[in-house]
Design an enzyme around this catalytic site. Structure first.
Site, PDB file in Angstrom:
ATOM      1  N   LEU A  31      -9.942 -21.828  -6.224  1.00  0.00           N
ATOM      2  CA  LEU A  31     -10.672 -23.019  -6.638  1.00  0.00           C
ATOM      3  C   LEU A  31     -12.136 -22.718  -6.898  1.00  0.00           C
ATOM      4  CD1 LEU A  31      -8.161 -24.084  -4.842  1.00  0.00           C
ATOM      5  CD2 LEU A  31      -9.521 -26.155  -4.579  1.00  0.00           C
ATOM      6  N   GLY A  32     -12.611 -21.579  -6.422  1.00  0.00           N
ATOM      7  CA  GLY A  32     -14.029 -21.265  -6.544  1.00  0.00           C
ATOM      8  C   GLY A  32     -14.850 -21.935  -5.463  1.00  0.00           C
ATOM      9  N   ASP A  86      -0.080  -7.477   1.241  1.00  0.00           N
ATOM     10  CA  ASP A  86       0.432  -6.125   1.444  1.00  0.00           C
ATOM     11  C   ASP A  86       1.957  -6.105   1.561  1.00  0.00           C
ATOM     12  OD1 ASP A  86       0.272  -3.417   1.633  1.00  0.00           O
ATOM     13  OD2 ASP A  86      -0.367  -3.359   3.726  1.00  0.00           O
ATOM     14  N   HIS A  95       0.816  -1.217   0.000  1.00  0.00           N
ATOM     15  CA  HIS A  95       0.000   0.000   0.000  1.00  0.00           C
ATOM     16  C   HIS A  95       0.850   1.268   0.000  1.00  0.00           C
ATOM     17  CE1 HIS A  95       0.369  -0.112   4.527  1.00  0.00           C
ATOM     18  NE2 HIS A  95       0.390   1.209   4.347  1.00  0.00           N
ATOM     19  N   GLY A 112       3.383   6.075   8.267  1.00  0.00           N
ATOM     20  CA  GLY A 112       4.804   6.170   7.956  1.00  0.00           C
ATOM     21  C   GLY A 112       5.581   4.988   8.490  1.00  0.00           C
ATOM     22  N   ASN A 113       5.041   4.304   9.524  1.00  0.00           N
ATOM     23  CA  ASN A 113       5.667   3.077  10.025  1.00  0.00           C
ATOM     24  C   ASN A 113       5.447   1.891   9.089  1.00  0.00           C
ATOM     25  OD1 ASN A 113       5.408   4.222  13.206  1.00  0.00           O
ATOM     26  ND2 ASN A 113       7.109   2.827  12.764  1.00  0.00           N
ATOM     27  N   SER A 114       4.448   1.982   8.212  1.00  0.00           N
ATOM     28  CA  SER A 114       4.084   0.853   7.356  1.00  0.00           C
ATOM     29  C   SER A 114       5.280   0.361   6.556  1.00  0.00           C
ATOM     30  CB  SER A 114       2.964   1.258   6.395  1.00  0.00           C
ATOM     31  OG  SER A 114       1.785   1.558   7.086  1.00  0.00           O
TER      32      SER A 114
END
Length: 573
Positions: free
Chosen positions: A384-385, A261, A221, A330-332
């Site tokens: 796989l649905g 992520d 992100h 900002g830590n992400s």
């Protein structure tokens, strides 16, 4: 065809009617907790799927015209998608067609081997082995060898077994020295104008080195607009070293994973410090951890705390840590390390309105992802649905009970149906949904696997299944490809039965799943309901539906409510 793409494959498959079961206790993302039952303004736009044709049962290949049509179709796709063609040829059970697909896949395997594309070799070898290729011994390779070849040279993974020359491995005198191995990730998006005032438009995150030659891990992100083809602006990616905050170093994205992520970056700088990847299984609730990053751009920030909880279901196919170390925007992407300096998790989210409630991605997900990220591009996950939950008998987990199969999805085409219980993948036992998702994460789309399962009659069976590309929003795919009566089961936890030949809105509830959204909203079996307007949220995260009902639990009083459901959850596979 590469297993990576920058655009999600589109689904376009005919509907098949199935009535299923569901356990909806944990329905997905944390932000949905207060949104399950809302009295919303009845001004939602209509997005009904009521125009769908009647569904069909599993294709009967014993019918000659059906069989011939399928054989012709397989011939048409054999060159472009030989693995998919092999799977469908096995469903038809045509020996000559199967042999033809075998040879096409083997030729691709040999070409990939000559080009040292071990990633493609692994996918093709897994498919040939699962399908029972009789000449597989002639390939002169073992599965473990190919897996090792795919991991060889991958930054971060080689460091687990040995230290590369030049990499700093001495234990620092104090924890603060680990800051040298972290960076500030900077995405410059130019100037943004609001109300006639222009200001710098930028995204700031954190990252950390996993190799001496400049490979960095961060969150997807943080760099999303750099790789998002729908982003209309210009996004330039830079990195700032901890010991030189004034210099912006150009960086490039090597690979990224939206689902978990994660992203892998590269800069042309020798890393001042390289982190070792630990094992999150070594962490327990209450253990001390440290988070390093650049909250709101304040680089070189180190905070400490403990592991508050494990197994928080914030991801679609996995769990995360809850931590109490102070983190902010900002830590992400920054490292979450243990007292020995090993990365045990990657900080990815906090909840500003709830101070101290923060989350981190277990390092095991990164270690599984790294070969795919290093291979390049978007890391696609498999599909796989199907939809289901862990089957428990007392306190013992017995496998994954399938509660729904999507129309013409891989699971349905392979003969799986609601009530079946998956017990193993390629011979590896799975006792729970978590086990199943962990095994599936090791595969990429366009691969064949063998599933062992117990059918509704308690017969043990094995079936060959094709792994397709997982939709970004499985719930939306389900709604768009199945009848409303069927799709409402995995979405809302209630089965519907049409009760009118003149109105597509009138139903009776045929099934209520205990713990599902409909159950928690007070609905009961046999309640008459009218389905009103249906609308997806702007970001396709939720589906909201107006329901007018006479609830038995309310003395059959007429009520009108709007309920919403997330379009992704850990129960889809």
């Amino acid at each position: 065809m590469s297993v990576f793409s920058h655009k999600t494959a589109k689904y376009a498959k005919p509907p098949v009617k199935k009535y299923i079961n569901m356990n909806g206790k944990k329905m997905g993302k944390n932000k949905f907790a207060g949104f399950c039952l809302c009295v919303l303004p009845f001004i939602l736009g209509c997005a009904s799927n009521g125009n769908k044709i009647a569904s069909a049962e599993k294709i009967d290949y014993s019918l000659e015209d059906v069989r011939n049509a399928e054989i012709e179709r397989v011939m048409q796709i054999a060159d472009e998608k030989p693995v998919h063609a092999l799977w469908r040829a096995s469903l038809v059970d045509d020996a000559d067609l199967i042999d033809l697909c075998f040879e096409k896949i083997r030729k691709l395997y040999e070409n990939a081997k000559d080009e040292k594309d071990y990633f493609t070799c692994l996918r093709l070898f897994q498919s040939l082995k699962a399908a029972g290729y009789p000449k597989i011994a002639e390939l002169n390779v073992e599965l473990a060898q190919l897996e090792e070849s795919c991991r060889s040279g991958v930054p971060g993974l080689e460091n687990e077994m040995h230290s590369s020359e030049g990499i700093k491995r001495d234990f620092p005198e104090n924890v603060s020295q680990y800051i040298e191995g972290t960076v500030t990730v900077w995405v410059d998006q130019g100037i943004k104008v609001e109300r006639g005032v222009g200001f710098a438009d930028r995204v700031i995150g954190s990252g950390f080195f996993i190799s001496k030659d400049g490979y960095i891990v961060t969150n997807h992100h943080v760099i999303k607009n750099v790789v998002d083809t729908k982003f209309e602006g210009v996004a330039r990616l830079y990195v700032r070293l901890a010991d030189d905050p004034d210099t912006r170093i150009p960086a490039k994205v090597i690979g990224y994973d939206e689902l978990f992520d994660l992203a892998l970056l590269k800069i042309e700088v020798d890393a001042p410090y390289v982190f070792s990847l630990g094992s999150s299984s070594q962490l327990s609730v209450g253990d001390r951890i440290y988070a390093i990053g650049s909250p709101i751009g304040l680089d070189r920030t180190l905070t400490s705390g403990i592991v508050s909880a494990k197994n928080r279901k914030l991801f679609s196919t996995g769990s995360v840590f809850q931590i109490d170390a102070a983190v902010n925007g900002g830590n992400s992407g920054g490292p979450c390390i243990d007292v020995n300096g090993n990365v045990q998790a990657i900080v990815f989210a906090g909840m500003p309105q709830y101070q101290g409630l923060n989350f981190a991605i277990p390092v095991e997900y990164l270690k599984t992802d790294l070969p795919m990220l290093f291979h390049g591009g978007k890391r696609e996950h498999v599909w796989l649905g199907g939809f289901g939950h862990t089957l428990r008998q007392g306190n013992v987990s017995k496998g994954v009970e399938i509660q729904y199969v999507m129309s013409s999805g891989a699971a349905q085409r392979s003969g799986l149906s609601s009530g079946c219980v998956i017990t193993a993948v390629n011979g590896k036992e799975v006792n729970s949904l978590e086990d199943f998702q962990t095994v599936l994460r090791q595969f990429v789309p366009e691969t064949l696997i063998l599933l062992d399962y117990i059918d509704a009659s308690e017969n043990e069976k094995t079936v060959l299944v094709y792994l397709d590309v997982r939709p970004e929003k499985p719930g939306k795919t389900v709604y768009e490809h199945d009848l409303r009566e069927t799709s409402f089961i995995p979405l809302f936890g209630m089965g519907l039965r049409a009760v009118s030949t003149t109105s597509s809105r009138k139903y009776a509830i045929s099934t209520i799943i205990k713990g599902g959204i409909a159950d928690e909203s007070g609905f009961s079996e046999n309640d008459p309901v009218d389905i009103g307007k249906v609308k997806f949220s702007e970001d396709d995260s939720y589906l909201a539906v107006e329901i007018y009902a006479r609830k038995r639990k309310k003395g059959y009083l007429d009520v009108g409510v709007s309920i919403a459901t997330p379009l992704d959850s850990p129960y889809y596979f």
